[in-house]
Design a protein around this motif. Sequence first.
Motif, PDB file in Angstrom:
ATOM      1  N   ILE A 253      21.503  45.186  43.935  1.00 21.37           N
ATOM      2  CA  ILE A 253      22.047  43.966  44.535  1.00 21.37           C
ATOM      3  C   ILE A 253      23.296  43.501  43.779  1.00 21.37           C
ATOM      4  O   ILE A 253      24.293  43.087  44.395  1.00 21.37           O
ATOM      5  CB  ILE A 253      20.977  42.855  44.545  1.00 21.37           C
ATOM      6  N   SER A 254      23.275  43.595  42.450  1.00 25.96           N
ATOM      7  CA  SER A 254      24.428  43.166  41.655  1.00 25.96           C
ATOM      8  C   SER A 254      25.652  44.029  41.939  1.00 25.96           C
ATOM      9  O   SER A 254      26.780  43.523  41.959  1.00 25.96           O
ATOM     10  CB  SER A 254      24.091  43.193  40.166  1.00 25.96           C
ATOM     11  N   ILE A 255      25.449  45.330  42.160  1.00 24.88           N
ATOM     12  CA  ILE A 255      26.576  46.210  42.506  1.00 24.88           C
ATOM     13  C   ILE A 255      27.232  45.731  43.809  1.00 24.88           C
ATOM     14  O   ILE A 255      28.464  45.655  43.922  1.00 24.88           O
ATOM     15  CB  ILE A 255      26.101  47.666  42.640  1.00 24.88           C
ATOM     16  N   MET A 256      26.401  45.405  44.782  1.00 29.55           N
ATOM     17  CA  MET A 256      26.935  44.914  46.061  1.00 29.55           C
ATOM     18  C   MET A 256      27.692  43.595  45.878  1.00 29.55           C
ATOM     19  O   MET A 256      28.791  43.411  46.420  1.00 29.55           O
ATOM     20  CB  MET A 256      25.789  44.733  47.063  1.00 29.55           C
ATOM     21  N   PHE A 257      27.128  42.684  45.098  1.00 33.13           N
ATOM     22  CA  PHE A 257      27.747  41.379  44.906  1.00 33.13           C
ATOM     23  C   PHE A 257      29.064  41.479  44.133  1.00 33.13           C
ATOM     24  O   PHE A 257      30.059  40.847  44.501  1.00 33.13           O
ATOM     25  CB  PHE A 257      26.784  40.444  44.180  1.00 33.13           C
ATOM     26  N   TYR A 258      29.091  42.252  43.038  1.00 30.67           N
ATOM     27  CA  TYR A 258      30.315  42.374  42.235  1.00 30.67           C
ATOM     28  C   TYR A 258      31.431  43.086  43.017  1.00 30.67           C
ATOM     29  O   TYR A 258      32.612  42.728  42.901  1.00 30.67           O
ATOM     30  CB  TYR A 258      30.038  43.096  40.925  1.00 30.67           C
ATOM     31  N   GLY A 259      31.073  44.075  43.792  1.00 30.42           N
ATOM     32  CA  GLY A 259      32.086  44.764  44.606  1.00 30.42           C
ATOM     33  C   GLY A 259      32.721  43.821  45.610  1.00 30.42           C
ATOM     34  O   GLY A 259      33.947  43.812  45.797  1.00 30.42           O
ATOM     35  N   THR A 260      31.890  42.997  46.249  1.00 30.73           N
ATOM     36  CA  THR A 260      32.400  42.019  47.215  1.00 30.73           C
ATOM     37  C   THR A 260      33.320  41.002  46.545  1.00 30.73           C
ATOM     38  O   THR A 260      34.372  40.633  47.086  1.00 30.73           O
ATOM     39  CB  THR A 260      31.232  41.289  47.892  1.00 30.73           C
ATOM     40  N   ALA A 261      32.933  40.548  45.334  1.00 30.50           N
ATOM     41  CA  ALA A 261      33.730  39.550  44.617  1.00 30.50           C
ATOM     42  C   ALA A 261      35.104  40.096  44.246  1.00 30.50           C
ATOM     43  O   ALA A 261      36.126  39.400  44.371  1.00 30.50           O
ATOM     44  CB  ALA A 261      32.986  39.085  43.376  1.00 30.50           C
ATOM     45  N   GLY A 262      35.152  41.343  43.782  1.00 24.02           N
ATOM     46  CA  GLY A 262      36.432  41.954  43.407  1.00 24.02           C
ATOM     47  C   GLY A 262      37.384  42.073  44.585  1.00 24.02           C
ATOM     48  O   GLY A 262      38.574  41.729  44.487  1.00 24.02           O
ATOM     49  N   ILE A 263      36.867  42.534  45.717  1.00 23.79           N
ATOM     50  CA  ILE A 263      37.700  42.686  46.912  1.00 23.79           C
ATOM     51  C   ILE A 263      38.166  41.322  47.416  1.00 23.79           C
ATOM     52  O   ILE A 263      39.322  41.151  47.825  1.00 23.79           O
ATOM     53  CB  ILE A 263      36.920  43.442  48.003  1.00 23.79           C
ATOM     54  N   SER A 264      37.275  40.321  47.398  1.00 23.65           N
ATOM     55  CA  SER A 264      37.635  38.973  47.863  1.00 23.65           C
ATOM     56  C   SER A 264      38.764  38.382  47.026  1.00 23.65           C
ATOM     57  O   SER A 264      39.669  37.723  47.553  1.00 23.65           O
ATOM     58  CB  SER A 264      36.419  38.049  47.799  1.00 23.65           C
ATOM     59  N   THR A 265      38.718  38.612  45.719  1.00 23.39           N
ATOM     60  CA  THR A 265      39.765  38.088  44.833  1.00 23.39           C
ATOM     61  C   THR A 265      41.113  38.735  45.127  1.00 23.39           C
ATOM     62  O   THR A 265      42.154  38.054  45.175  1.00 23.39           O
ATOM     63  CB  THR A 265      39.379  38.317  43.367  1.00 23.39           C
ATOM     64  N   LEU A 266      41.120  40.043  45.333  1.00 24.25           N
ATOM     65  CA  LEU A 266      42.354  40.757  45.668  1.00 24.25           C
ATOM     66  C   LEU A 266      42.958  40.219  46.961  1.00 24.25           C
ATOM     67  O   LEU A 266      44.179  39.989  47.051  1.00 24.25           O
ATOM     68  CB  LEU A 266      42.075  42.256  45.796  1.00 24.25           C
ATOM     69  N   LEU A 267      42.121  39.980  47.954  1.00 21.03           N
ATOM     70  CA  LEU A 267      42.617  39.479  49.237  1.00 21.03           C
ATOM     71  C   LEU A 267      43.131  38.044  49.133  1.00 21.03           C
ATOM     72  O   LEU A 267      44.073  37.664  49.830  1.00 21.03           O
ATOM     73  CB  LEU A 267      41.510  39.577  50.287  1.00 21.03           C
ATOM     74  N   PHE A 268      42.536  37.245  48.249  1.00 19.50           N
ATOM     75  CA  PHE A 268      43.044  35.896  48.019  1.00 19.50           C
ATOM     76  C   PHE A 268      44.458  35.951  47.446  1.00 19.50           C
ATOM     77  O   PHE A 268      45.340  35.182  47.861  1.00 19.50           O
ATOM     78  CB  PHE A 268      42.113  35.144  47.075  1.00 19.50           C
ATOM     79  N   LEU A 269      44.701  36.869  46.509  1.00 15.36           N
ATOM     80  CA  LEU A 269      46.040  37.019  45.941  1.00 15.36           C
ATOM     81  C   LEU A 269      47.039  37.475  47.005  1.00 15.36           C
ATOM     82  O   LEU A 269      48.184  36.989  47.048  1.00 15.36           O
ATOM     83  CB  LEU A 269      46.005  38.016  44.779  1.00 15.36           C
ATOM     84  N   LEU A 270      46.624  38.385  47.875  1.00 15.27           N
ATOM     85  CA  LEU A 270      47.515  38.829  48.950  1.00 15.27           C
ATOM     86  C   LEU A 270      47.819  37.682  49.920  1.00 15.27           C
ATOM     87  O   LEU A 270      48.941  37.571  50.421  1.00 15.27           O
ATOM     88  CB  LEU A 270      46.876  39.994  49.708  1.00 15.27           C
ATOM     89  N   THR A 271      46.844  36.837  50.164  1.00 17.99           N
ATOM     90  CA  THR A 271      47.061  35.685  51.041  1.00 17.99           C
ATOM     91  C   THR A 271      48.148  34.778  50.492  1.00 17.99           C
ATOM     92  O   THR A 271      48.988  34.255  51.241  1.00 17.99           O
ATOM     93  CB  THR A 271      45.747  34.889  51.204  1.00 17.99           C
ATOM     94  N   ILE A 272      48.160  34.588  49.178  1.00 24.03           N
ATOM     95  CA  ILE A 272      49.172  33.734  48.538  1.00 24.03           C
ATOM     96  C   ILE A 272      50.576  34.242  48.824  1.00 24.03           C
ATOM     97  O   ILE A 272      51.493  33.459  49.111  1.00 24.03           O
ATOM     98  CB  ILE A 272      48.926  33.658  47.021  1.00 24.03           C
TER      99      ILE A 272
END
Length: 527
Positions: free
Chosen positions: A258-277
């Motif tokens: 479960i932690s692998i799934m959660f950490y992977g999602t968090a990393g991708i979400s952060t990258l996309l937030f930076l691209l949104t900026i």
Amino acid sequence: CPAPSAVSLVIAKRINQLTVHVLPDSTPDGIVTEANTDDDSGYKELSNGSVHIILDPKVLEQELPPPDEKEAMLPAEHNNDALETRLYWRRFSVLAVFSLYSLVNAFQWIQYSIITNIFMEYYEVSSIMIDWLSVVYMVAYVPLIFPATWLLDKKGLRMTALLGAGLNALGAWVKCASVGPNLFWVTMTAQIICSVAQVFILGLPSRIASVWFGPKEVSTACATAVLGNQLGVAIGFLLPPVLVPNTADDKDLMGHNISIMFYGTAGISTLLFLLTIFVIKDRPPLPPSKAQAVLSTGPDEDYSYKRSIINLFRSKPFILLLISYGIMTGSFYSVSTLLNQMIITYYPGEELNTGRIGLTLVVAGMFGSILCGVWLDRTKSYKLTTLIVYVLSFIGMVVFTFTLNAGYLLVIFFTAGALGFFMTGYLPIGFEFGVEITYPESEGTSSGLLNAFAQVFGIIFTLIQGKLTTDYGPLSGNIFLCAWILLGIFLTALIKSDLKRNDVNVGNTNKAQAVSLIFMLFITFAK
């Protein structure tokens, strides 16, 4: 505007039945009245005290003589300059970044429900608690949609996108802190944050399509933006059963997965937030269509969010669309949330295939969305397309309901794919139809209200169908949805199709120009 006096202005050059009188005040400021001047005349009066408009309703249906070049200009073009439009390559980057972070948000919505039995075992909670991890998305949307659409209209696309992408990343990181059998309420808190992010995401497809894309590609762009969300649901069906297999005898291993799934999602979400900026802007330097050019040249101070909401709720076609869209989309939300429980009831131990069936349902819907978007761009047959897709969705739901217990998973793959093709394909059609029949009201407001009704019906359908599925089996729950979708068909058939945005884009010289002229005169004299 000069002080009220016995002045009469007759506008007869283009519409000889329209008469505007500036009269002494007879009603308090801001009061607008409507009445018939003569039972036999068919004329209507509109008055706010200072302005008195008498209009023959038949004028809207009459053919006007061909205008010369100056008269053919849209109402906003009083400076006698031609409206300038242009398409920018950046529109594809904006669409791509939005679609990707919408994808991740949708993935976070469904990642619990598709492996309900595994999370029940890990957190030691009932199935209804896992269902609420999905339902919370719908509950949060309803009260927050009005401030969210107000923010979109007042602060623009960029601010709304940053809030959506930022909250999406924040929720993903909070989930990383929820890995532990006694930390269910931490994961619920994280899911609430993600559900708030969703409020700033779901209403943007039609806004992005309208302000960045031309009239020949606007429906396809909207369908593509919705496609990102659908793809997220598809991946949410596929990946969780693979990343988190059922290891009921080893909770430590389950928590690690479960932690692998959660950490992977968090990393991708952060990258996309930076691209949104760096990528997403409010709008291009020049508008992509005449419809947007007319809106962009209008004075901002004339816009009232409250008035826009009132206008939408006074539109009978839009009210019918709200209910029918809510029924269809709410049914999709309910089926997606309860798919694991429905399949596992008849096919125990088939968690992986359940995810694949969900993937088939959504991927087929993605193709349906794109095809419907292209079709609408070519034909502009919004009501006919909406009605046909609605009927086929009903047929698909009936077939899915009565073949679910057939004993053959291959049959379920086929029926789920057919159901998804039409049911999911309906989503962008509803968005674009809503924008057309409510123009020039804000796309974000109309889309937000459509989504709000979808969430309300989603909550009701999920809770009722879930209860029916638990107590009486999946058949009863699915028949419940079939009955509601049948009602939605009749409501859709009653919608009056009035494509106002398309009238402006194609240069309609009848109703579009007459209504625009009346509106501008009324606003000018009312000030």
